[in-house]
Enzyme design. Structure first.
Site, PDB file in Angstrom:
ATOM      1  N   ARG A 239     105.755 108.106 -51.698  1.00  0.00           N
ATOM      2  CA  ARG A 239     105.252 109.171 -50.832  1.00  0.00           C
ATOM      3  C   ARG A 239     105.061 110.467 -51.621  1.00  0.00           C
ATOM      4  NH1 ARG A 239     104.239 110.381 -45.336  1.00  0.00           N
ATOM      5  NH2 ARG A 239     104.617 108.228 -44.753  1.00  0.00           N
TER       6      ARG A 239
ATOM      7  N   GLU B 188     108.070 115.488 -39.447  1.00  0.00           N
ATOM      8  CA  GLU B 188     108.251 115.908 -40.839  1.00  0.00           C
ATOM      9  C   GLU B 188     107.222 116.907 -41.376  1.00  0.00           C
ATOM     10  OE1 GLU B 188     108.205 111.662 -41.812  1.00  0.00           O
ATOM     11  OE2 GLU B 188     109.794 112.125 -43.220  1.00  0.00           O
TER      12      GLU B 188
HETATM   13  N1  MTE Z   1     114.633 116.770 -35.314  1.00  0.00           N
HETATM   14  C1  MTE Z   1     115.943 116.855 -34.960  1.00  0.00           C
HETATM   15  N2  MTE Z   1     116.292 117.712 -33.998  1.00  0.00           N
HETATM   16  N3  MTE Z   1     116.892 116.108 -35.577  1.00  0.00           N
HETATM   17  C2  MTE Z   1     116.579 115.228 -36.590  1.00  0.00           C
HETATM   18  O1  MTE Z   1     117.455 114.550 -37.123  1.00  0.00           O
HETATM   19  N4  MTE Z   1     114.778 114.275 -37.994  1.00  0.00           N
HETATM   20  C3  MTE Z   1     113.443 114.482 -38.564  1.00  0.00           C
HETATM   21  C4  MTE Z   1     112.426 114.805 -37.468  1.00  0.00           C
HETATM   22  N5  MTE Z   1     112.933 115.833 -36.599  1.00  0.00           N
HETATM   23  C5  MTE Z   1     115.196 115.115 -36.980  1.00  0.00           C
HETATM   24  C6  MTE Z   1     114.249 115.912 -36.283  1.00  0.00           C
HETATM   25  C7  MTE Z   1     112.950 113.319 -39.320  1.00  0.00           C
HETATM   26  S1  MTE Z   1     113.477 113.128 -40.900  1.00  0.00           S
HETATM   27  C8  MTE Z   1     112.046 112.434 -38.797  1.00  0.00           C
HETATM   28  S2  MTE Z   1     111.404 111.173 -39.724  1.00  0.00           S
HETATM   29  C9  MTE Z   1     111.590 112.540 -37.402  1.00  0.00           C
HETATM   30  O2  MTE Z   1     112.217 113.621 -36.704  1.00  0.00           O
HETATM   31  C10 MTE Z   1     111.899 111.226 -36.687  1.00  0.00           C
HETATM   32  O3  MTE Z   1     111.598 111.275 -35.351  1.00  0.00           O
HETATM   33  P1  MTE Z   1     110.116 111.027 -34.770  1.00  0.00           P
HETATM   34  O4  MTE Z   1     109.501 109.956 -35.580  1.00  0.00           O
HETATM   35  O5  MTE Z   1     110.368 110.635 -33.375  1.00  0.00           O
HETATM   36  O6  MTE Z   1     109.411 112.332 -34.916  1.00  0.00           O
HETATM   37 MO1  MOS Z   2     112.713 110.902 -41.747  1.00  0.00          MO
HETATM   38  S1  MOS Z   2     113.112 111.467 -43.671  1.00  0.00           S
HETATM   39  O1  MOS Z   2     111.491 109.746 -42.271  1.00  0.00           O
HETATM   40  O2  MOS Z   2     114.076 109.949 -41.417  1.00  0.00           O
END
Ligand code: MTE
Ligand code: MOS
Length: 774
Positions: free
Chosen positions: A317, A721
């Site tokens: 990535r 992300e």
């Molecule tokens: N938001 C919160 N509040 N807590 C989290 O741990 N993780 C992030 C993001 N936002 C996270 C977050 C990460 S690393 C990812 S990959 C995505 O949320 C995963 O959730 P989604 O695919 O439903 O967006």
């Molecule tokens: Mo998020 S780093 O892809 O869990």
């Protein structure tokens, strides 16, 4: 009325917001403990690299409250918790690979007593020290990698560089970042009848936990059930690295036939688990007098730690995001996954994408400063564009639906960039100590797992006879609001109130073979799967309603909690009850696979992403040139989430990611002892994450409201992300402020600023200007 037309695309509070605030939300440590529950703690390697000679088990077993001490020899099945490569022992067997590596587990009557006994690791573990490699650069020089090098190239970078009118050769590095989820790693294993195991695990990846626990116990997958109602944050840190704790709890629970809980202390969490990979870069870039990039050859060296973990997809990535928002005609990118005797680094929001894209942003900034141009101008010139075929990424994917220029232009206008640039120049001319800086950075982020088969998801929708609806899907809730969005999708499909839809805990006994909730794909994948399930039920209900109304199924509308055709209508609950009496199946499964993806993992070519998310930010900072301190005074963000499923949640994700990324680039500094390899910054006393006070006092976040061109769930875009890349603008604004102290002014001076740009780093950068006389 909560009609179908209003269930998606509207701001709704997070499904657990009130519970989070009141403290009623149940995390794993809040689950009422079963009678006989025991507690585990881990004994950690006191050395970065060594041969394990013996463990003084008698000493440990003699400690108060200790029931058992387990080491690698007690693992009935595979001693491995590595997600892709089997190089990650649950408990160290022969070789100690980093200071902090779990070597034994103490099981005691209380957590406190378990921890006290485990703390005797320093005396209980006998070892013979071996030479340790502690930095990625040292590992790279030795050719010590956890994975083979990866190469992504297009065109002829070498020839382009040799003939380019201008050339920039440089080195740079960026530090890692601790996830610092507020709920630490935790697993609670409860043995079940007939050789089965239930594990409550704070994890983004229940299916993988199930598999690894099964392997460790020598069980089949159907003997292991993993459940997760919610995490108190994951941020990538619970994608693979929840496994070690899940496995230890399950192994201990099997051996002792008692429930066992393993909850880490924050310091141990720091010492045991890995985090965002720090990267070292070496670049050689060719460009012309207008700042157009012609070619680039770049080494990206990631600090992987002692094992592979997710370092391969993280590097893939990173390589696929080096281009960020820019067309780079000739590139040769070389990714090296350096193996060091430290914690094994892993996923963290952005998953290598930020480390890839930050490099080109630093390069463009230097190119602009060498040419005496505003970096924004150089960025704009290099943006992907449909003109002249400048819309193909180095990995061969076409940048369709490119909104970079439009989005950037709008942000320049709404943030008043040019007027503020002039005002800052004037301010700096009359302010000898305090200096302001300004920067705009755009982003492009690919959405989908880089590994095609992971892009699948399942869901179950149950409609009960009273008309209430329960949704289960394979995604996990970590605060991002996934359950809220999925419930919205289902409520929308069935035309009922959101309060009539409930999401239940993620459970491997409900949806099998799920992918991690990661790569921001949670709502894209699980939203579509849940929609598919809801549509099946709706179709069956439409058939029945058509019979009742004497119309065709296509004429039946579901809206506002009612089902109608023309003048005739009945409530959703009434129709459901009739359907039950008619023996119509009122639950359904749903499935989704992302279409059109292909990826050649060896050549790093193909179409790895279903679509791109875009965004841009302008940050203004104030730097004290005497102390090196800096703060963001204003941030303007314009971010693309397609047609938002829930604007309030999306803005929350953008704000959170901005501040989190800002922490990575300004205050969060990891330090390992240069001789012993001990992580010195293992607590909030020395590792500084941003607080609410660090949030920009003037913070203007807007959504670029345009439907996703790809057929995603309600034409939304993933948001988890991508916004972590927005605060590149903060780092570059700090650099801009520092550059303004140079003789040539900000547009002629290219200081060396390392990241994170702590006060010390800023002072060093200011010093480099004086030293180099620039
Ligand atoms: N938001 C919160 N509040 N807590 C989290 O741990 N993780 C992030 C993001 N936002 C996270 C977050 C990460 S690393 C990812 S990959 C995505 O949320 C995963 O959730 P989604 O695919 O439903 O967006
Ligand atoms: Mo998020 S780093 O892809 O869990």
């Amino acid at each position: 009325m909560n009609g179908a037309a209003t269930q998606v695309g509207v701001s709704r509070p997070h499904e657990s917001a009130a519970l989070h605030l009141s403290g009623e939300a149940i995390y794993i440590d809040d689950i009422a403990e079963a009678a006989g529950t025991l507690h585990a703690a881990l004994g950690l390697s006191p050395v970065a690299h060594g041969r394990l000679l013996s463990i003084d088990l008698d000493l440990l077993r003699a400690q108060p409250g200790v029931i058992a001490v387990l080491s690698a020899a007690d693992i009935p099945g595979a001693n491995n918790c590595g997600p892709l490569v089997h190089d990650d022992p649950i408990l160290a067997a022969d070789i100690l690979s980093y200071l902090g590596q779990p070597v034994f587990a103490v099981i005691a009557s209380s957590r406190e007593l378990a921890r006290r006994a485990a703390a005797l690791a320093k005396t209980a573990i006998r070892f013979e020290a071996l030479p340790a490699v502690l930095t990625a650069k040292a590992a790279h020089d030795l050719g010590q990698y956890v994975l083979p090098p990866m190469h992504l190239s297009r065109g002829d970078a070498a020839t382009t560089l040799a003939t380019a009118p201008q050339r920039l050769i440089g080195e740079w590095s960026v530090g890692g970042q601790e996830q610092f989820y507020l709920e630490g790693q935790i697993s609670y294993a409860l043995p079940q009848e007939q050789q089965a195991m239930l594990v409550h695990c704070s994890t983004q990846h229940p299916s993988e936990m199930q598999q690894l626990i099964a392997h460790a116990l020598g069980y089949a997958a159907h003997q292991v059930q993993v459940q997760c109602r919610r995490m108190g944050g994951g941020f990538g840190g619970k994608e693979s690295q929840s496994a070690l704790f899940a496995c230890v709890a399950a192994i201990a629970a099997t051996r002792l036939a008692r429930p066992v809980k393993l909850r880490l202390d924050r310091d141990d969490d720091f010492m045991i688990t890995g985090r965002r990979h720090g990267f070292d870069y070496r670049w050689d870039v060719g460009f012309d007098e207008t700042g157009m990039i012609l070619g680039a050859e770049v080494d990206l060296i990631s600090n992987c730690g002692h094992s592979a973990d997710l370092s391969a997809p993280v590097m893939a990535r990173a390589l696929c995001h080096f281009d960020n928002a820019y067309f780079l005609p000739h590139v040769a990118l070389h990714g090296f996954c350096a193996g060091t005797h430290t914690q094994s680094n892993t996923a963290f929001r952005g998953f290598g994408g930020p480390q890839g894209a930050l490099a080109i942003e630093m390069i463009l900034d230097s190119v602009a400063r060498r040419l005496g141009l505003d970096p924004l101008l150089v960025r704009q010139r290099n943006l992907y564009s449909d003109a002249g075929g400048r819309n193909i990424t180095p990995y061969g994917q076409q940048v369709e639906d490119n909104i970079l220029a439009a989005l950037t232009d709008r942000l320049i206008e709404t943030s008043d960039y040019h007027a503020r640039r002039a005002a800052i120049t004037a301010y700096n001319a009359s302010s000898p100590v305090l200096k302001k800086g300004l920067a705009l950075t755009p982003l492009k982020f690919g959405i989908s797992f880089n590994v095609v088969h992971l892009n699948q998801a399942g869901a179950l929708v149950h409609v009960y006879t009273d008309g209430s609806v329960l949704v289960n899907h394979g995604g996990t809730e970590m605060g991002q609001g996934l359950n809220t969005k999925v419930a919205q999708v289902v409520a929308h499909e069935l035309g009922i109130r959101l309060s009539d839809v409930r999401c239940s805990a993620t459970d491997t006994q409900k949806i099998a073979n799920t992918s991690a909730t990661a790569a921001s794909t949670g709502s894209d994948l699980n939203g579509k799967a849940a929609q598919d399930a809801a549509r099946k039920i709706k179709q069956r209900l439409s058939l029945l309603a058509a019979q009742l109304f004497g119309c065709t199924p296509e004429d039946v509308k579901f809206d506002g909690g009612r089902v109608s055709a023309g003048e005739q209508s009945l409530s959703f609950a009434e129709l459901v009850h009739k359907a039950y009496m008619q023996r119509v199946q009122l639950w359904a499964d749903g499935f989704y696979t992302t279409p059109g993806l292909h990826w050649d993992r060896a050549k790093l070519q193909g179409k790895p992403f279903y679509y791109f998310a875009y965004g841009a930010a302008v940050a203004e900072v104030l730097v004290d040139t005497l102390t090196g301190e800096s703060r963001v005074t204003r941030a303007d963000v314009l971010h693309d989430v397609g047609k938002s499923l829930n604007p309030a949640l999306d803005i929350g994700q953008i704000e959170g990611a901005f501040v989190q990324g800002m922490g990575w680039l300004t205050t969060e500094e990891l330090r390992w002892h240069p001789q012993t390899g001990a992580l010195l910054t293992h607590a909030p006393s020395t590792y500084k994450i941003p607080t609410a006070n660090d949030s920009p006092p003037d913070f203007r976040v807007s959504l670029f409201d345009q439907a996703n061109a790809a057929d995603s769930i309600h034409r939304s875009k993933a948001v988890g992300e991508p916004p972590l890349l927005l605060p590149f603008s903060v780092l570059l604004a700090i650099k801009d402020a520092v550059a303004s102290t140079g003789q040539a002014g900000p547009a002629g001076c290219d200081p060396l600023l390392r990241a994170p740009a702590t006060a010390e780093a800023v002072l060093c950068a200011l010093g480099s200007i004086a030293q180099r006389g620039i």
